[in-house]
Write an enzyme that holds these catalytic residues in place. Structure first.
Site, PDB file in Angstrom:
ATOM      1  N   HIS A   1      13.926  -2.222   3.796  1.00  9.35           N
ATOM      2  CA  HIS A   1      14.246  -2.203   2.356  1.00  9.35           C
ATOM      3  C   HIS A   1      15.516  -1.390   2.057  1.00  9.35           C
ATOM      4  O   HIS A   1      16.046  -1.475   0.953  1.00  9.35           O
ATOM      5  CB  HIS A   1      13.089  -1.600   1.552  1.00  9.35           C
ATOM      6  CG  HIS A   1      11.847  -2.439   1.562  1.00  9.35           C
ATOM      7  ND1 HIS A   1      11.852  -3.764   1.193  1.00  9.35           N
ATOM      8  CD2 HIS A   1      10.565  -2.140   1.910  1.00  9.35           C
ATOM      9  CE1 HIS A   1      10.613  -4.247   1.306  1.00  9.35           C
ATOM     10  NE2 HIS A   1       9.815  -3.281   1.743  1.00  9.35           N
TER      11      HIS A   1
ATOM     12  N   ASP B   1       7.536  -8.890   8.374  1.00 10.80           N
ATOM     13  CA  ASP B   1       6.832  -7.974   7.473  1.00 10.80           C
ATOM     14  C   ASP B   1       6.432  -8.789   6.234  1.00 10.80           C
ATOM     15  O   ASP B   1       7.129  -9.731   5.860  1.00 10.80           O
ATOM     16  CB  ASP B   1       7.777  -6.833   7.077  1.00 10.80           C
ATOM     17  CG  ASP B   1       7.089  -5.727   6.287  1.00 10.80           C
ATOM     18  OD1 ASP B   1       6.762  -4.704   6.898  1.00 10.80           O
ATOM     19  OD2 ASP B   1       6.898  -5.900   5.064  1.00 10.80           O
TER      20      ASP B   1
ATOM     21  N   HIS C   1       6.625  -8.048   3.271  1.00 12.85           N
ATOM     22  CA  HIS C   1       7.585  -7.862   2.179  1.00 12.85           C
ATOM     23  C   HIS C   1       8.965  -8.327   2.618  1.00 12.85           C
ATOM     24  O   HIS C   1       9.320  -8.216   3.794  1.00 12.85           O
ATOM     25  CB  HIS C   1       7.655  -6.382   1.778  1.00 12.85           C
ATOM     26  CG  HIS C   1       6.331  -5.779   1.440  1.00 12.85           C
ATOM     27  ND1 HIS C   1       5.642  -4.972   2.308  1.00 12.85           N
ATOM     28  CD2 HIS C   1       5.564  -5.887   0.327  1.00 12.85           C
ATOM     29  CE1 HIS C   1       4.496  -4.598   1.745  1.00 12.85           C
ATOM     30  NE2 HIS C   1       4.431  -5.144   0.541  1.00 12.85           N
TER      31      HIS C   1
END
Lengths: 316, 225
Positions: A127, A164, A166
């Protein structure tokens, strides 16, 4: 059988996120215990971490950003930039160790010392953007590794495959205009999961159009959908791109029992995914594959998921 | 949320004596679909859209930048001949909600924004409203959407907001919507966090039901006709 490395270092446990945070050191001990209990350590080459020189961090992240992060840690801040990013005084050093450990593994893979590796690192990275910490991430571990492979080892084409649950908004943002790094991500549909990016129409910008690919998974979907996505999206993309090294953003949070999201991938589905990615690595990249831990928060499931993952990498 | 804060203020305009070809080129150059037409007194006289122009010109001609064929008289057609005179307009003091409802009702793509004296102040299009809607939802900030089903009774939202606030989580937005069961409401909380495991468990412990996104469908709602 493959020659497989394991990056693990107890100093990764020193990044403390505080009460009630899901990204805890116990994740890593669960992973390590799972691998040990399965009896896999005898087959692995275990490497401790070493701190990354800042020059490599700064190939991806702004110098100002790295300074801000370091200062925040030194000043005793308990969060950095986002309330999700809870930390402690050691976090900056641990984040440098995570990146440095991966770069060391990259050296060994390029040198032919090992075929592939699992890097059980904290904090996670996908992220983190060029100048922004979010979603428990500070340095984008896989992005620095990809850039390092290209700069230090003159490898032209690197693929990052992110499963993942996300979307790796940071990794995508860093490489979205770059046709030499292919970013493929399969994740829960952004309307139903953090961080809200990675929609199917996001396919890169400018020169990078066609070198980003996102597959979105609806809540409740699992193994069958992932199989279709590999056939329909991932394999054709890799066949066109022909990566010379594959980096995997390995998140175990798409598992049905992980309550951070609502995707229902099974334990067997996870094994199948990494085996498919290894086939792609064998076909295009002489087997060269670096798996880097991102998320995965179900402490009960992590031991078996990690042991299966590493066993698949070893092909035993 | 007033129109004056959401409209496009720098408006590309034309005048009634401009030719359709000039209007076509303006639309194309600015990648827009609506041109307010100003009269000689500077007041709004009409509006012309890409569709008006398309209908008035031969199709191939509209698309290409080719020069007009000799003797073709449609090159002399003016904006004034084709525009919608005295179009529906909206005031800068009207609200986004006014515009949303009117655009849906009138089935148009944009409204000129005109002050009390008839002078053009801006234009508000479906695109501007979409941007406002994206802002309201807060979905350009990283976060996670939770759908929660609640009994329709006073104080439910407070419990939810309190529970989320106790977890030190900020809200990107919170929407309350009708539910297909008459005595229930759906609360959509867009939370600016990745950490939703704990709050989901907590809400369940408090007796709330989390909405399965796959069950949620707007067409299950009773319609307002």
């Amino acid at each position: 059988m493959k020659r497989t490395g394991l990056l693990y270092d107890e100093r990764f446990l020193k990044h403390l996120t505080g009460a009630n945070h899901p990204e805890v050191p116990e994740r890593l001990t669960a992973i390590y215990d799972g691998i040990r209990t399965r009896g896999l350590l005898d087959h692995l080459q275990v490497f401790p971490a070493q701190s990354a020189p800042r020059m490599w961090i700064e190939t991806v992240h702004d110098r100002d950003y790295v300074d801000r992060f370091e200062t925040a840690c030194q000043d005793g801040s308990r969060t950095f930039e986002s309330p999700d990013n809870q930390m402690c005084a050691e976090t900056f050093e641990v984040a440098l160790l995570a990146v440095g450990g991966i770069l060391d593994v990259a050296d060994r893979i390029v040198a032919g010392e090992i075929d592939n590796a699992f890097c059980a690192v904290r904090p996670p990275g996908h992220h983190a953007e060029k100048a922004k910490a979010m979603g428990f991430c500070y340095f984008n571990n896989v992005a620095v590794a990809a850039t390092y492979l290209q700069t230090q080892w003159l490898i032209e084409r690197v693929a990052i495959i992110d499963f993942d649950v996300h979307h790796g908004n940071g990794t995508q943002a860093i490489f979205e205009d770059d046709p030499t790094v292919f970013y493929y991500s399969i994740h829960q549909h952004p309307s139903f999961a953090y961080p809200g990016t990675g929609r199917a129409f996001e396919d890169g910008v400018q020169r990078g159009v066609g070198y980003t690919c996102n597959t979105t998974v609806l809540p409740g979907q699992g193994d069958d959908f992932y199989r279709e996505a590999v056939e329909k999206d991932l394999r054709p993309a890799m066949t066109r791109f022909r990566p010379q090294v594959i980096i995997v953003s390995t998140g175990f949070d798409a598992h049905a029992d992980d309550d951070m999201a609502d995707v229902a991938l099974s334990t067997a589905g996870y094994v199948w995914m990494i085996e498919e990615i290894m086939k792609l690595a064998d076909t295009f990249a002489d087997g060269k594959l670096i798996s880097v831990l991102e998320g995965g928060y179900c402490l009960e499931r992590l031991p078996e998921l990690a042991a299966d993952h590493v066993q698949a990498l070893l092909q035993i | 949320m007033f129109i004056s804060k959401s409209m496009t203020s720098k408006v590309i305009t034309t005048h009634p004596r401009a030719t359709l070809l000039e209007a076509r080129d303006l639309l194309k150059a600015h990648n827009i679909r609506h041109l307010p037409v100003l009269g000689d007194d500077g007041r709004l006289a009409g509006i012309i859209t890409d569709r008006d122009i398309r209908s008035a010109l031969p199709a191939a001609f509209y698309r290409d930048d080719c020069p007009p064929p000799e003797g073709a008289d449609f090159t002399q057609v003016t904006v004034g001949d084709v525009m919608t005179p005295d179009p529906m307009a909206i005031s800068p003091q009207d609200t986004i909600e006014d515009a949303l409802l009117q655009i849906q009702k009138m089935r148009v793509g944009a409204f000129p924004v005109v002050d009390d004296d008839g002078f053009l102040k801006g234009i508000i299009s479906v695109r501007d409203l979409l941007r406002a809607f994206i802002n309201v939802l807060g979905i350009e900030e990283p976060g996670t959407l939770l759908g929660i089903v609640v009994e329709e009774k006073v104080g439910q939202l407070k419990k939810i907001v309190d529970a989320i606030t106790e977890e030190n989580i900020s809200f990107g937005s919170i929407l309350v919507s009708r539910h297909w069961e008459a005595d229930k409401r759906a609360v959509f909380a867009y939370l600016l966090t990745n950490s939703v495991g704990r709050i989901k468990r907590k809400l369940k412990e408090l007796g709330f039901k989390l909405l399965d996104p796959m069950e949620w469908a707007m067409d299950r709602l009773p319609r307002h006709e």
